[in-house]
Write a protein that holds these residues in place. Sequence first.
Motif, PDB file in Angstrom:
ATOM      1  N   GLU A 129       0.821  -1.215   0.000  1.00 15.89           N
ATOM      2  CA  GLU A 129       0.000   0.000   0.000  1.00 15.89           C
ATOM      3  C   GLU A 129       0.856   1.266   0.000  1.00 15.89           C
ATOM      4  O   GLU A 129       1.821   1.396   0.754  1.00 15.89           O
ATOM      5  N   GLY A 130       0.513   2.172  -0.921  1.00 15.68           N
ATOM      6  CA  GLY A 130       1.192   3.447  -1.022  1.00 15.68           C
ATOM      7  C   GLY A 130       2.518   3.416  -1.760  1.00 15.68           C
ATOM      8  O   GLY A 130       3.209   4.430  -1.825  1.00 15.68           O
ATOM      9  N   ARG A 131       2.879   2.271  -2.322  1.00 17.55           N
ATOM     10  CA  ARG A 131       4.167   2.117  -3.000  1.00 17.55           C
ATOM     11  C   ARG A 131       3.991   2.124  -4.514  1.00 17.55           C
ATOM     12  O   ARG A 131       2.970   1.695  -5.047  1.00 17.55           O
ATOM     13  N   LYS A 132       5.015   2.593  -5.223  1.00 24.67           N
ATOM     14  CA  LYS A 132       5.116   2.375  -6.665  1.00 24.67           C
ATOM     15  C   LYS A 132       5.812   1.039  -6.822  1.00 24.67           C
ATOM     16  O   LYS A 132       6.864   0.801  -6.218  1.00 24.67           O
ATOM     17  N   VAL A 133       5.224   0.156  -7.618  1.00 25.07           N
ATOM     18  CA  VAL A 133       5.750  -1.195  -7.761  1.00 25.07           C
ATOM     19  C   VAL A 133       6.244  -1.400  -9.186  1.00 25.07           C
ATOM     20  O   VAL A 133       5.581  -0.998 -10.148  1.00 25.07           O
ATOM     21  N   LEU A 134       7.400  -2.034  -9.294  1.00 25.76           N
ATOM     22  CA  LEU A 134       7.932  -2.481 -10.577  1.00 25.76           C
ATOM     23  C   LEU A 134       8.060  -3.989 -10.498  1.00 25.76           C
ATOM     24  O   LEU A 134       8.878  -4.512  -9.736  1.00 25.76           O
ATOM     25  N   ILE A 135       7.210  -4.694 -11.237  1.00 25.19           N
ATOM     26  CA  ILE A 135       7.286  -6.149 -11.287  1.00 25.19           C
ATOM     27  C   ILE A 135       8.328  -6.516 -12.335  1.00 25.19           C
ATOM     28  O   ILE A 135       8.295  -6.012 -13.467  1.00 25.19           O
ATOM     29  N   VAL A 136       9.251  -7.390 -11.962  1.00 23.30           N
ATOM     30  CA  VAL A 136      10.334  -7.800 -12.850  1.00 23.30           C
ATOM     31  C   VAL A 136      10.206  -9.292 -13.123  1.00 23.30           C
ATOM     32  O   VAL A 136      10.126 -10.097 -12.197  1.00 23.30           O
ATOM     33  N   ASP A 137      10.175  -9.640 -14.410  1.00 23.59           N
ATOM     34  CA  ASP A 137      10.112 -11.052 -14.790  1.00 23.59           C
ATOM     35  C   ASP A 137      11.049 -11.301 -15.964  1.00 23.59           C
ATOM     36  O   ASP A 137      11.431 -10.366 -16.670  1.00 23.59           O
ATOM     37  N   ASP A 138      11.382 -12.555 -16.153  1.00 25.67           N
ATOM     38  CA  ASP A 138      12.305 -12.899 -17.228  1.00 25.67           C
ATOM     39  C   ASP A 138      11.666 -12.780 -18.600  1.00 25.67           C
ATOM     40  O   ASP A 138      12.266 -12.245 -19.527  1.00 25.67           O
TER      41      ASP A 138
END
Length: 178
Positions: free
Chosen positions: A94-103
């Motif tokens: 909550e309240g975060r900027k998220v960067l999902i990293v996948d191959d």
Amino acid sequence: MTRVRGRELEVLFGEEAIVREIDRMAGEIAAKEPENLLVVAVLKGSFVFAADLIRALHRHGVAPEMEFISLSSYGAGTVGGDVRIVRDVEGAIEGRKVLIVDDILESGRTLLFARDLMLKRGATACEIAVLLDKKMKRAAAIEAEHVGFDCPDVFVVGYGMDVGHAFRELPFVGRVVD
């Protein structure tokens, strides 16, 4: 061609090209001046890419925190079905900027699930970074904001990706020829 573990491999994306693309992607991400960035690496295949990407982000002046998630898509035969969480992130989203990293982005089901999960948990924004994109395999309506390479429709190994738990250690992405 190169020989590894007694098998011939064709190098598709070499070590130097990967380094350049990761630096380019890190620059793109840094240009958005992400504050309070949380990088969520999808295990297992993304661990090498995620490690190199967060170091590149550091060189571009971004100081992300790091979490891990492990997801499994199951269904009839080899066709992906429902996605389930095998190992969840430990911290608050909550309240975060998220960067999902996948191959690799193929069908998109798993990454769509992950993005929706992060947003449902209160992420203020959620972007996706993948080393490889197989657009021809897309089954879900999702695209990655940050892509290293468009990947041909072949099974790839190396740079964290495996076949039977082998070839993850390779500094390049390739395909097994024999």
